[in-house]
Design a protein around this motif. Structure first.
Motif, PDB file in Angstrom:
ATOM      1  N   ILE A  68       0.962  -1.186  -0.044  1.00  0.00           N
ATOM      2  CA  ILE A  68      -0.107  -0.088   0.152  1.00  0.00           C
ATOM      3  C   ILE A  68       0.928   1.177   0.139  1.00  0.00           C
ATOM      4  CG2 ILE A  68      -1.574   1.412   1.144  1.00  0.00           C
ATOM      5  CD1 ILE A  68      -2.714  -1.297   2.533  1.00  0.00           C
ATOM      6  N   PRO A  69       0.739   1.949  -0.998  1.00  0.00           N
ATOM      7  CA  PRO A  69       1.723   3.050  -1.093  1.00  0.00           C
ATOM      8  C   PRO A  69       1.642   4.238   0.041  1.00  0.00           C
ATOM      9  CG  PRO A  69       0.620   2.908  -3.281  1.00  0.00           C
ATOM     10  CD  PRO A  69      -0.145   2.149  -2.100  1.00  0.00           C
ATOM     11  N   TYR A  70       2.716   4.740   0.512  1.00  0.00           N
ATOM     12  CA  TYR A  70       2.648   5.766   1.271  1.00  0.00           C
ATOM     13  C   TYR A  70       1.713   6.931   1.017  1.00  0.00           C
ATOM     14  CZ  TYR A  70       5.076   9.622   3.875  1.00  0.00           C
ATOM     15  OH  TYR A  70       5.335  10.562   4.866  1.00  0.00           O
ATOM     16  N   GLY A  71       1.050   7.347   2.158  1.00  0.00           N
ATOM     17  CA  GLY A  71      -0.063   8.563   1.748  1.00  0.00           C
ATOM     18  C   GLY A  71      -1.441   7.762   1.483  1.00  0.00           C
ATOM     19  N   LYS A  72      -1.453   6.472   1.107  1.00  0.00           N
ATOM     20  CA  LYS A  72      -2.789   6.096   0.544  1.00  0.00           C
ATOM     21  C   LYS A  72      -3.344   5.038   1.699  1.00  0.00           C
ATOM     22  CE  LYS A  72      -1.853   7.915  -3.527  1.00  0.00           C
ATOM     23  NZ  LYS A  72      -2.889   8.864  -3.970  1.00  0.00           N
ATOM     24  N   THR A  73      -4.531   4.666   1.321  1.00  0.00           N
ATOM     25  CA  THR A  73      -5.117   3.558   2.308  1.00  0.00           C
ATOM     26  C   THR A  73      -5.488   2.436   1.511  1.00  0.00           C
ATOM     27  OG1 THR A  73      -7.139   4.781   2.157  1.00  0.00           O
ATOM     28  CG2 THR A  73      -5.567   5.427   3.894  1.00  0.00           C
ATOM     29  N   SER A 123      -8.358  -1.268   2.226  1.00  0.00           N
ATOM     30  CA  SER A 123      -9.260  -1.987   2.743  1.00  0.00           C
ATOM     31  C   SER A 123      -9.016  -3.594   2.926  1.00  0.00           C
ATOM     32  CB  SER A 123     -10.605  -2.156   2.211  1.00  0.00           C
ATOM     33  OG  SER A 123     -10.818  -2.909   1.192  1.00  0.00           O
ATOM     34  N   TYR A 124      -9.524  -4.110   3.969  1.00  0.00           N
ATOM     35  CA  TYR A 124      -9.409  -5.528   4.231  1.00  0.00           C
ATOM     36  C   TYR A 124      -9.574  -6.096   2.994  1.00  0.00           C
ATOM     37  CZ  TYR A 124      -9.381  -4.378   9.278  1.00  0.00           C
ATOM     38  OH  TYR A 124      -8.937  -3.804  10.597  1.00  0.00           O
ATOM     39  N   ARG A 125     -10.628  -5.987   2.320  1.00  0.00           N
ATOM     40  CA  ARG A 125     -11.077  -6.651   1.001  1.00  0.00           C
ATOM     41  C   ARG A 125      -9.936  -6.587   0.233  1.00  0.00           C
ATOM     42  NH1 ARG A 125     -14.516  -8.688  -2.347  1.00  0.00           N
ATOM     43  NH2 ARG A 125     -15.157  -7.877  -4.099  1.00  0.00           N
ATOM     44  N   ASP A 126      -9.243  -5.133   0.011  1.00  0.00           N
ATOM     45  CA  ASP A 126      -8.103  -4.804  -1.123  1.00  0.00           C
ATOM     46  C   ASP A 126      -6.981  -5.953  -0.690  1.00  0.00           C
ATOM     47  OD1 ASP A 126      -9.616  -2.819  -2.134  1.00  0.00           O
ATOM     48  OD2 ASP A 126      -8.396  -1.278  -0.897  1.00  0.00           O
ATOM     49  N   ILE A 127      -6.805  -6.054   0.741  1.00  0.00           N
ATOM     50  CA  ILE A 127      -5.840  -7.109   1.033  1.00  0.00           C
ATOM     51  C   ILE A 127      -6.061  -8.693   0.707  1.00  0.00           C
ATOM     52  CG2 ILE A 127      -4.389  -7.961   2.870  1.00  0.00           C
ATOM     53  CD1 ILE A 127      -3.672  -4.876   1.905  1.00  0.00           C
ATOM     54  N   ALA A 128      -7.382  -8.916   0.942  1.00  0.00           N
ATOM     55  CA  ALA A 128      -7.803 -10.302   0.850  1.00  0.00           C
ATOM     56  C   ALA A 128      -7.741 -10.881  -0.695  1.00  0.00           C
ATOM     57  CB  ALA A 128      -9.307 -10.264   1.089  1.00  0.00           C
ATOM     58  N   ILE A 129      -7.969  -9.783  -1.591  1.00  0.00           N
ATOM     59  CA  ILE A 129      -7.875  -9.968  -2.936  1.00  0.00           C
ATOM     60  C   ILE A 129      -6.315 -10.157  -3.215  1.00  0.00           C
ATOM     61  CG2 ILE A 129      -8.459  -8.706  -5.287  1.00  0.00           C
ATOM     62  CD1 ILE A 129     -10.961  -7.650  -4.236  1.00  0.00           C
ATOM     63  N   ALA A 130      -5.606  -9.191  -2.534  1.00  0.00           N
ATOM     64  CA  ALA A 130      -4.249  -9.272  -3.023  1.00  0.00           C
ATOM     65  C   ALA A 130      -3.391 -10.638  -2.730  1.00  0.00           C
ATOM     66  CB  ALA A 130      -3.288  -7.916  -2.429  1.00  0.00           C
ATOM     67  N   VAL A 131      -3.885 -11.270  -1.566  1.00  0.00           N
ATOM     68  CA  VAL A 131      -3.377 -12.395  -1.287  1.00  0.00           C
ATOM     69  C   VAL A 131      -4.068 -13.704  -1.748  1.00  0.00           C
ATOM     70  CG1 VAL A 131      -2.531 -11.484   0.764  1.00  0.00           C
ATOM     71  CG2 VAL A 131      -4.547 -12.505   0.921  1.00  0.00           C
ATOM     72  N   ASN A 132      -5.173 -13.432  -2.776  1.00  0.00           N
ATOM     73  CA  ASN A 132      -5.776 -14.514  -3.492  1.00  0.00           C
ATOM     74  C   ASN A 132      -6.553 -15.291  -2.505  1.00  0.00           C
ATOM     75  OD1 ASN A 132      -4.835 -13.846  -5.956  1.00  0.00           O
ATOM     76  ND2 ASN A 132      -2.740 -15.090  -5.448  1.00  0.00           N
ATOM     77  N   SER A 133      -7.200 -14.563  -1.648  1.00  0.00           N
ATOM     78  CA  SER A 133      -8.236 -15.140  -0.777  1.00  0.00           C
ATOM     79  C   SER A 133      -9.481 -14.039  -0.461  1.00  0.00           C
ATOM     80  CB  SER A 133      -7.552 -15.400   0.547  1.00  0.00           C
ATOM     81  OG  SER A 133      -6.645 -16.283   0.616  1.00  0.00           O
ATOM     82  N   GLU A 134     -10.040 -13.863  -1.526  1.00  0.00           N
ATOM     83  CA  GLU A 134     -11.139 -12.855  -1.630  1.00  0.00           C
ATOM     84  C   GLU A 134     -11.893 -12.955  -0.522  1.00  0.00           C
ATOM     85  OE1 GLU A 134     -14.017 -10.950  -5.000  1.00  0.00           O
ATOM     86  OE2 GLU A 134     -12.578 -12.186  -5.574  1.00  0.00           O
ATOM     87  N   LYS A 135     -12.548 -14.328  -0.137  1.00  0.00           N
ATOM     88  CA  LYS A 135     -13.618 -14.362   0.716  1.00  0.00           C
ATOM     89  C   LYS A 135     -12.938 -14.287   2.277  1.00  0.00           C
ATOM     90  CE  LYS A 135     -16.694 -16.965  -2.299  1.00  0.00           C
ATOM     91  NZ  LYS A 135     -17.332 -15.892  -2.624  1.00  0.00           N
ATOM     92  N   ALA A 136     -11.651 -14.327   2.399  1.00  0.00           N
ATOM     93  CA  ALA A 136     -10.990 -14.168   3.642  1.00  0.00           C
ATOM     94  C   ALA A 136     -10.736 -12.873   4.475  1.00  0.00           C
ATOM     95  CB  ALA A 136      -9.722 -15.019   3.799  1.00  0.00           C
ATOM     96  N   VAL A 137     -11.686 -11.885   4.249  1.00  0.00           N
ATOM     97  CA  VAL A 137     -11.789 -10.652   4.619  1.00  0.00           C
ATOM     98  C   VAL A 137     -11.653 -10.508   6.014  1.00  0.00           C
ATOM     99  CG1 VAL A 137     -12.874  -8.390   5.001  1.00  0.00           C
ATOM    100  CG2 VAL A 137     -12.939  -9.849   2.923  1.00  0.00           C
TER     101      VAL A 137
END
Length: 160
Positions: free
Chosen positions: A89-94, A96-110
């Motif tokens: 996640i870039p400096y100065g940006k935000t 969500s838990y959902r964004d991270i779940a998608i990033a780790v290929n576990s979309e339903k694991a919010v």
């Protein structure tokens, strides 16, 4: 072989941080409610901890956006994936838990992402403060919402 850990207190704009590590890596960076420094950084601490202190100085001065200090992640494979994704996640940006779940290929694991986020032992360096609710509101933060708000505002002001 047993590792030798060193600990020191770092006086930051968001209160005293307690930092632990070895000569090779940082293992923990935690918020405290201490009112004064109890373990000062001195010549008995390894260079790694002095470097961590210098990088934090630069971060709080708005001169550093990414940390290059080695750190050790202790957790499950899933937790490590989440923590590594947080560093994207870039400096100065935000995000969500959902964004991270998608990033780790576990979309339903919010919820599991939220749990892993809460177990991050290397605050600021692993920027769990950059996670907000999908509605754009600040969500829980182990260091307290006031610290999360301060860190986000600091980064957003310095990102310009």
């Amino acid at each position: 072989m047993k590792k030798t850990f060193y600990t020191f207190d770092y006086d930051s704009p968001v209160g005293i941080l307690e930092i632990s590590g070895t000569p090779e890596a940082i293992y923990e960076l935690n918020f405290t409610e201490k009112k004064q420094l109890e373990n000062k950084l001195d010549e008995t601490h390894p260079a790694m901890l002095h470097e961590c202190s210098s990088q934090l100085d630069e971060y709080f001065q708005g001169k550093r956006r990414n940390f290059s200090i080695p750190y050790n992640l202790e957790g499950t494979d899933f937790q490590k994936k989440v923590w590594n994704a947080l560093t994207e996640i870039p400096y100065g940006k935000t995000g969500s838990y959902r964004d991270i779940a998608i990033a780790v290929n576990s979309e339903k694991a919010v919820r599991a992402v939220g749990s892993a986020n809460g177990k991050n032992k290397i605050s600021i360096i692993i920027p769990c403060h950059r996670i907000i609710g999908s509605n754009g509101k600040l969500t829980g933060y182990g260091g307290g919402l006031w610290r999360k708000e301060w860190l986000l505002k600091h980064e957003q002001e310095k990102a310009v």
